[in-house]
Design an enzyme around this catalytic site. Structure first.
Site, mmCIF file in Angstrom:
data_model
loop_
_atom_site.group_PDB
_atom_site.id
_atom_site.type_symbol
_atom_site.label_atom_id
_atom_site.label_comp_id
_atom_site.label_asym_id
_atom_site.label_seq_id
_atom_site.Cartn_x
_atom_site.Cartn_y
_atom_site.Cartn_z
ATOM 1 N N GLY A 15 0.777 -1.248 0.000
ATOM 2 C CA GLY A 15 0.000 0.000 0.000
ATOM 3 C C GLY A 15 0.800 1.285 0.000
ATOM 4 N N ASN A 17 1.836 2.977 -2.597
ATOM 5 C CA ASN A 17 1.242 3.895 -3.588
ATOM 6 C C ASN A 17 -0.092 4.444 -3.084
ATOM 7 O OD1 ASN A 17 2.808 4.278 -6.184
ATOM 8 N ND2 ASN A 17 3.001 2.070 -5.873
ATOM 9 N N HIS A 112 2.605 0.583 -13.116
ATOM 10 C CA HIS A 112 3.443 -0.586 -13.394
ATOM 11 C C HIS A 112 4.912 -0.183 -13.256
ATOM 12 C CE1 HIS A 112 4.482 -4.497 -14.952
ATOM 13 N NE2 HIS A 112 5.373 -3.902 -15.718
HETATM 14 C C1 GAR Z 1 4.414 -1.246 -6.937
HETATM 15 O O1 GAR Z 1 5.792 -1.244 -7.214
HETATM 16 C C2 GAR Z 1 3.607 -1.292 -8.218
HETATM 17 O O2 GAR Z 1 4.208 -0.578 -9.269
HETATM 18 C C3 GAR Z 1 3.590 -2.759 -8.520
HETATM 19 O O3 GAR Z 1 3.419 -3.386 -7.268
HETATM 20 C C4 GAR Z 1 3.995 -2.551 -6.257
HETATM 21 C C5 GAR Z 1 2.949 -2.309 -5.201
HETATM 22 O O4 GAR Z 1 3.512 -1.630 -4.108
HETATM 23 N N1 GAR Z 1 2.532 -3.114 -9.422
HETATM 24 C C6 GAR Z 1 2.617 -4.082 -10.306
HETATM 25 O O5 GAR Z 1 3.579 -4.803 -10.419
HETATM 26 C C7 GAR Z 1 1.391 -4.245 -11.176
HETATM 27 N N2 GAR Z 1 1.698 -5.037 -12.324
HETATM 28 P P1 GAR Z 1 2.599 -0.898 -3.065
HETATM 29 O O6 GAR Z 1 1.573 -1.919 -2.573
HETATM 30 O O7 GAR Z 1 3.553 -0.498 -1.987
HETATM 31 O O8 GAR Z 1 1.957 0.276 -3.748
#
Ligand code: GAR
Length: 216
Positions: A15, A17, A112
């Site tokens: 979470g 982002n 992404h």
């Molecule tokens: C982030 O790095 C996002 O870009 C990636 O998962 C992570 C989630 O982190 N998303 C993908 O790989 C989608 N294909 P978060 O839960 O700390 O935001």
């Protein structure tokens, strides 16, 4: 200030982002607000982040559905009930199908951790390093049913260092993710984003003058 755009944020894990979007929405002139956070996995850190910020949360666990359609119907119902206007996938690790996407066409965006269209899918940082590419980065794009496809809204570029590991590269890219997600939302909420011939057009876009060369 005019009405704020209502966001629904979909998460599957940490979470960070989501946190960057929450931080952005705390600024009084930010043109969007988060009205619901939906997780497809129970007991994840992202749910605590949402609860701490007093945002309504809902768990829609994909494992409790026999088929994707009914899982997506449940998502659609929750998003509609919360009056969501833009869906932000923020580390949401479930592939969505046309069944949901067509009902929310151009209203679902995703982050992404690569410079799309390179390195779609999982394990992006390892694959970027192993490819020998000198740059990677992150992308915010509108969602289409083909995985990690769809009109690109904004990207940030990071140089890959010779001694980078997947972790060191991921952490530098994450810093940029946290900048471009709020920026993309702000652009959409300010009605500066349109799609023409499958490509995003930004009103008042200013392109950087710098060229990055790696190694210098
Ligand atoms: C982030 O790095 C996002 O870009 C990636 O998962 C992570 C989630 O982190 N998303 C993908 O790989 C989608 N294909 P978060 O839960 O700390 O935001």
């Amino acid at each position: 200030m005019s009405k704020k755009l209502k966001l629904g944020v979909l998460i599957s894990g940490r979470g960070s982002n989501l946190q960057s979007l929450i931080d952005a929405t705390k600024k009084h002139d930010f043109p969007a607000e988060i009205v619901i956070v939906i997780a497809n996995v129970p007991n994840i850190a992202g749910l605590e982040i949402a609860t701490k910020a007093n945002i309504p949360v809902q768990i829609i666990n994909h494992k409790t559905f026999n088929e994707r359609k009914s899982f997506e119907d449940e998502l659609h119902g929750a998003l509609t009930k919360a009056k969501v206007e833009l869906v932000c996938l923020a580390g949401f690790m479930r592939i969505l199908t046309d069944h949901l996407i067509n009902r929310w066409l151009d209203k679902i965006i995703n982050i992404h951790p690569s410079l799309l269209p390179s390195f779609k899918g999982l394990n992006t940082h390892n694959r970027a390093i192993e490819s020998g590419a000198k740059f990677s980065g992150c992308t915010i794009h509108f969602v289409r049913s083909e995985m990690d496809c769809g009109p690109i809204i904004i990207q940030a570029v990071i140089a890959i260092k010779q001694n980078d590991t997947s972790d060191t590269l991921a952490s530098r890219i994450l810093v940029e993710e946290h900048k471009i997600y709020p920026l993309a939302v702000q652009l959409i909420a300010s009605k500066k984003v349109s799609i023409k011939n499958g490509r995003v057009r930004l009103r008042d876009a200013v392109s950087p003058r710098t060229t990055l060369i790696n190694p210098r």
